[in-house]
Design a protein around this motif. Sequence first.
Motif, mmCIF file in Angstrom:
data_model
loop_
_atom_site.group_PDB
_atom_site.id
_atom_site.type_symbol
_atom_site.label_atom_id
_atom_site.label_comp_id
_atom_site.label_asym_id
_atom_site.label_seq_id
_atom_site.Cartn_x
_atom_site.Cartn_y
_atom_site.Cartn_z
ATOM 1 N N SER A 39 2.035 103.743 -17.526
ATOM 2 C CA SER A 39 2.726 102.461 -17.681
ATOM 3 C C SER A 39 3.711 102.229 -16.543
ATOM 4 C CB SER A 39 3.458 102.408 -19.024
ATOM 5 O OG SER A 39 4.191 101.210 -19.142
ATOM 6 N N ILE A 40 4.485 103.253 -16.226
ATOM 7 C CA ILE A 40 5.456 103.140 -15.133
ATOM 8 C C ILE A 40 4.734 102.866 -13.816
ATOM 9 C CG2 ILE A 40 7.138 104.445 -13.752
ATOM 10 C CD1 ILE A 40 7.918 105.841 -16.455
ATOM 11 N N GLU A 41 3.658 103.586 -13.567
ATOM 12 C CA GLU A 41 2.897 103.411 -12.327
ATOM 13 C C GLU A 41 2.325 101.994 -12.236
ATOM 14 O OE1 GLU A 41 -1.231 105.077 -10.443
ATOM 15 O OE2 GLU A 41 0.061 106.524 -11.464
ATOM 16 N N THR A 42 1.710 101.520 -13.306
ATOM 17 C CA THR A 42 1.134 100.176 -13.315
ATOM 18 C C THR A 42 2.215 99.127 -13.136
ATOM 19 O OG1 THR A 42 -0.710 100.871 -14.725
ATOM 20 C CG2 THR A 42 -0.210 98.514 -14.675
ATOM 21 N N SER A 43 3.328 99.276 -13.837
ATOM 22 C CA SER A 43 4.431 98.322 -13.723
ATOM 23 C C SER A 43 4.945 98.252 -12.294
ATOM 24 C CB SER A 43 5.579 98.728 -14.652
ATOM 25 O OG SER A 43 5.158 98.709 -15.989
ATOM 26 N N HIS A 44 5.084 99.397 -11.690
ATOM 27 C CA HIS A 44 5.578 99.455 -10.315
ATOM 28 C C HIS A 44 4.574 98.797 -9.361
ATOM 29 C CE1 HIS A 44 8.338 100.913 -7.303
ATOM 30 N NE2 HIS A 44 7.299 101.320 -6.595
ATOM 31 N N GLU A 45 3.294 99.100 -9.541
ATOM 32 C CA GLU A 45 2.245 98.538 -8.678
ATOM 33 C C GLU A 45 2.221 97.017 -8.713
ATOM 34 O OE1 GLU A 45 -1.523 100.135 -9.854
ATOM 35 O OE2 GLU A 45 -1.051 102.141 -9.115
ATOM 36 N N ILE A 46 2.403 96.441 -9.895
ATOM 37 C CA ILE A 46 2.306 94.986 -10.018
ATOM 38 C C ILE A 46 3.653 94.292 -9.848
ATOM 39 C CG2 ILE A 46 0.248 95.095 -11.460
ATOM 40 C CD1 ILE A 46 2.029 94.474 -13.891
ATOM 41 N N GLY A 47 4.706 95.079 -9.676
ATOM 42 C CA GLY A 47 6.030 94.502 -9.456
ATOM 43 C C GLY A 47 6.685 93.958 -10.698
ATOM 44 N N SER A 48 6.353 94.532 -11.851
ATOM 45 C CA SER A 48 6.975 94.097 -13.096
ATOM 46 C C SER A 48 8.138 95.029 -13.433
ATOM 47 C CB SER A 48 5.964 94.082 -14.249
ATOM 48 O OG SER A 48 6.596 93.663 -15.438
ATOM 49 N N ALA A 49 9.306 94.689 -12.899
ATOM 50 C CA ALA A 49 10.485 95.533 -13.094
ATOM 51 C C ALA A 49 10.864 95.622 -14.569
ATOM 52 C CB ALA A 49 11.651 94.995 -12.272
ATOM 53 N N ARG A 50 10.705 94.532 -15.305
ATOM 54 C CA ARG A 50 11.047 94.527 -16.729
ATOM 55 C C ARG A 50 10.222 95.573 -17.478
ATOM 56 N NH1 ARG A 50 8.989 93.061 -21.342
ATOM 57 N NH2 ARG A 50 10.266 92.189 -23.001
#
Length: 101
Positions: A39-50
């Motif tokens: 989840s952290i990796e995917t969030s970071h990749e797509i730029g979803s800081a929230r």
Amino acid sequence: RILRDLEQRSMVAHNAYMLAWLLGFSGRPDEALEVVEASIETSHEIGSAREEAFALFDRSEVNLSAGRLDVALADAERGTSILVELGLSRGELIGSRRPLR
């Protein structure tokens, strides 16, 4: 997989940290850690800081349960700082109410 194919990666990240929370709550910390890392990796990749911030809170809870206090505190502080930067008071409140604070 279907959500990934539909380019709904933010929902993939969101659902992953929710699943990780449930896995941790169910006494399956190794699986929880694996899912929350994704989840952290995917969030970071797509730029979803929230989404990344909330996933960091989940990872902090898994590490807290495992007695890794320094890592848990770092994740909780990082998640809170992201939410403060974004001006998301609901998230900031959740972060400040964690047992690590």
